[in-house]
Design a protein around this motif. Structure first.
Motif, PDB file in Angstrom:
ATOM      1  N   SER A  48       0.835  -1.211   0.000  1.00  0.00           N
ATOM      2  CA  SER A  48       0.000   0.000   0.000  1.00  0.00           C
ATOM      3  C   SER A  48       0.862   1.251   0.000  1.00  0.00           C
ATOM      4  N   LEU A  49       1.960   1.243   0.737  1.00  0.00           N
ATOM      5  CA  LEU A  49       2.853   2.404   0.779  1.00  0.00           C
ATOM      6  C   LEU A  49       3.480   2.659  -0.585  1.00  0.00           C
ATOM      7  N   VAL A  50       4.011   1.605  -1.200  1.00  0.00           N
ATOM      8  CA  VAL A  50       4.627   1.741  -2.517  1.00  0.00           C
ATOM      9  C   VAL A  50       3.592   2.177  -3.556  1.00  0.00           C
ATOM     10  N   ALA A  51       2.395   1.575  -3.500  1.00  0.00           N
ATOM     11  CA  ALA A  51       1.345   1.908  -4.464  1.00  0.00           C
ATOM     12  C   ALA A  51       0.905   3.366  -4.335  1.00  0.00           C
ATOM     13  N   LEU A  52       0.765   3.854  -3.104  1.00  0.00           N
ATOM     14  CA  LEU A  52       0.361   5.247  -2.902  1.00  0.00           C
ATOM     15  C   LEU A  52       1.388   6.209  -3.487  1.00  0.00           C
ATOM     16  N   ILE A  53       2.660   5.862  -3.369  1.00  0.00           N
ATOM     17  CA  ILE A  53       3.720   6.713  -3.923  1.00  0.00           C
ATOM     18  C   ILE A  53       3.719   6.660  -5.451  1.00  0.00           C
ATOM     19  N   LEU A  54       3.698   5.447  -5.996  1.00  0.00           N
ATOM     20  CA  LEU A  54       3.776   5.294  -7.453  1.00  0.00           C
ATOM     21  C   LEU A  54       2.531   5.820  -8.158  1.00  0.00           C
ATOM     22  N   LEU A  55       1.374   5.714  -7.495  1.00  0.00           N
ATOM     23  CA  LEU A  55       0.125   6.127  -8.127  1.00  0.00           C
ATOM     24  C   LEU A  55      -0.233   7.590  -7.864  1.00  0.00           C
ATOM     25  N   SER A  56       0.629   8.309  -7.175  1.00  0.00           N
ATOM     26  CA  SER A  56       0.318   9.711  -6.850  1.00  0.00           C
ATOM     27  C   SER A  56       0.031  10.568  -8.086  1.00  0.00           C
ATOM     28  N   PRO A  57       0.732  10.384  -9.226  1.00  0.00           N
ATOM     29  CA  PRO A  57       0.351  11.165 -10.416  1.00  0.00           C
ATOM     30  C   PRO A  57      -1.064  10.840 -10.901  1.00  0.00           C
ATOM     31  N   LEU A  58      -1.454   9.571 -10.831  1.00  0.00           N
ATOM     32  CA  LEU A  58      -2.809   9.182 -11.215  1.00  0.00           C
ATOM     33  C   LEU A  58      -3.822   9.785 -10.251  1.00  0.00           C
ATOM     34  N   PHE A  59      -3.504   9.792  -8.960  1.00  0.00           N
ATOM     35  CA  PHE A  59      -4.380  10.410  -7.969  1.00  0.00           C
ATOM     36  C   PHE A  59      -4.611  11.884  -8.311  1.00  0.00           C
ATOM     37  N   TRP A 108      -4.302  13.398 -11.271  1.00  0.00           N
ATOM     38  CA  TRP A 108      -5.089  13.519 -12.503  1.00  0.00           C
ATOM     39  C   TRP A 108      -6.571  13.264 -12.233  1.00  0.00           C
ATOM     40  N   LEU A 109      -6.877  12.221 -11.448  1.00  0.00           N
ATOM     41  CA  LEU A 109      -8.269  11.912 -11.120  1.00  0.00           C
ATOM     42  C   LEU A 109      -8.889  13.028 -10.280  1.00  0.00           C
ATOM     43  N   ALA A 110      -8.127  13.568  -9.347  1.00  0.00           N
ATOM     44  CA  ALA A 110      -8.631  14.648  -8.504  1.00  0.00           C
ATOM     45  C   ALA A 110      -9.027  15.859  -9.343  1.00  0.00           C
ATOM     46  N   ILE A 111      -8.200  16.205 -10.316  1.00  0.00           N
ATOM     47  CA  ILE A 111      -8.494  17.337 -11.198  1.00  0.00           C
ATOM     48  C   ILE A 111      -9.759  17.080 -12.003  1.00  0.00           C
ATOM     49  N   LYS A 112      -9.874  15.879 -12.566  1.00  0.00           N
ATOM     50  CA  LYS A 112     -11.037  15.523 -13.381  1.00  0.00           C
ATOM     51  C   LYS A 112     -12.324  15.522 -12.564  1.00  0.00           C
ATOM     52  N   ILE A 113     -12.272  14.958 -11.359  1.00  0.00           N
ATOM     53  CA  ILE A 113     -13.476  14.864 -10.512  1.00  0.00           C
ATOM     54  C   ILE A 113     -13.947  16.254 -10.095  1.00  0.00           C
ATOM     55  N   HIS A 114     -13.020  17.087  -9.656  1.00  0.00           N
ATOM     56  CA  HIS A 114     -13.392  18.423  -9.193  1.00  0.00           C
ATOM     57  C   HIS A 114     -13.861  19.295 -10.353  1.00  0.00           C
ATOM     58  N   ALA A 115     -13.240  19.117 -11.527  1.00  0.00           N
ATOM     59  CA  ALA A 115     -13.578  19.954 -12.674  1.00  0.00           C
ATOM     60  C   ALA A 115     -14.992  19.700 -13.186  1.00  0.00           C
ATOM     61  N   GLU A 116     -15.511  18.481 -12.977  1.00  0.00           N
ATOM     62  CA  GLU A 116     -16.823  18.158 -13.543  1.00  0.00           C
ATOM     63  C   GLU A 116     -17.957  18.932 -12.890  1.00  0.00           C
TER      64      GLU A 116
END
Length: 222
Positions: A35-46, A48-56
């Motif tokens: 979970s620690l490694v995944a949270l770090i590696l997936l932070s760019p995806l997080f 991008w998703l945050a921007i898309k969700i808030h923008a809608e």
């Protein structure tokens, strides 16, 4: 592996719940590191998703909800928001359209789902913030789906067997049947998972889950 299961009731083997210090130690260590490694590696995806969700619709990026975990203890689960802001208030008007039997609400074409929400649900990306739940220890990468409090209120003692272990981000139900399973099937699959749980079985489910992300096998909106 053969994923077939009988329609006859199954019961949790107590030997699969108590003890097993080596298995649970390895499982927790793997959960913590993965979970620690995944949270770090997936932070760019997080991001991008945050921007898309808030923008809608300008609403919050994350959605939190009280769920019931191991030994019926409540905890707060985190997801990327995939529904309109007032989704819980609208749910009562949709209860008659529930498409599964038992203590669970699922339906296709839920009008509460946002445009970006349809995409992230189809690929199970809304579940990614639950890696935080795994990191802090109230969830595991693999285990039964954590139910809502009002769902547990409808449980009989047989159904409560799925609450004997820590809930997971994914499990045998999510990685295999998904739409095909109703509540009774889900409970039986969770009991099957508990009875067959082990390091290699958990790894098999994780691999299947990754496959579902890239090749969705169907979904219900909740």
């Amino acid at each position: 592996m053969d994923m077939g299961y009988s329609s006859s009731p199954a019961y949790v083997k107590q030997s699969k719940v108590k003890g097993r210090l080596l298995y649970h130690g390895i499982k927790r260590l793997f959960d913590l590191l993965a979970s620690l490694v995944a949270l770090i590696l997936l932070s760019p995806l997080f991001l991008w998703l945050a921007i898309k969700i808030h923008a809608e619709d300008g609403g919050p990026v994350f959605y939190s909800q009280i769920r019931i975990g191991k030994d019926e203890k409540p905890f707060r689960i985190y997801k990327f928001r995939s529904m309109v802001v007032n989704a819980e208030k609208l749910k009562k008007d949709l209860l008659e359209q529930n498409e599964v039997e038992g203590a669970m609400f699922k339906m296709h074409d839920d009008p509460r789902i946002t445009k970006i929400g349809k995409f992230i649900r189809a690929h199970s990306l809304d579940e990614l913030p639950q890696l935080w739940n795994v990191l802090i220890g109230n969830m595991s990468l693999v285990g039964p789906r954590p139910p809502l409090p009002n769902e547990v209120e409808q449980y009989i003692d047989y159904d409560k067997q799925r609450l004997l272990v820590k809930p997971g981000c994914s499990g045998l139900w999510q990685a295999t049947s998904r739409n095909a399973a109703d509540f009774a099937d889900m409970v039986q699959l969770d009991i099957e998972y508990i009875n067959r749980s082990g390091v290699f079985f958990d790894l098999w489910i994780i691999i299947k889950t990754i496959g579902v992300i890239f090749h969705p096998n169907g979904m219900y909106e909740e």
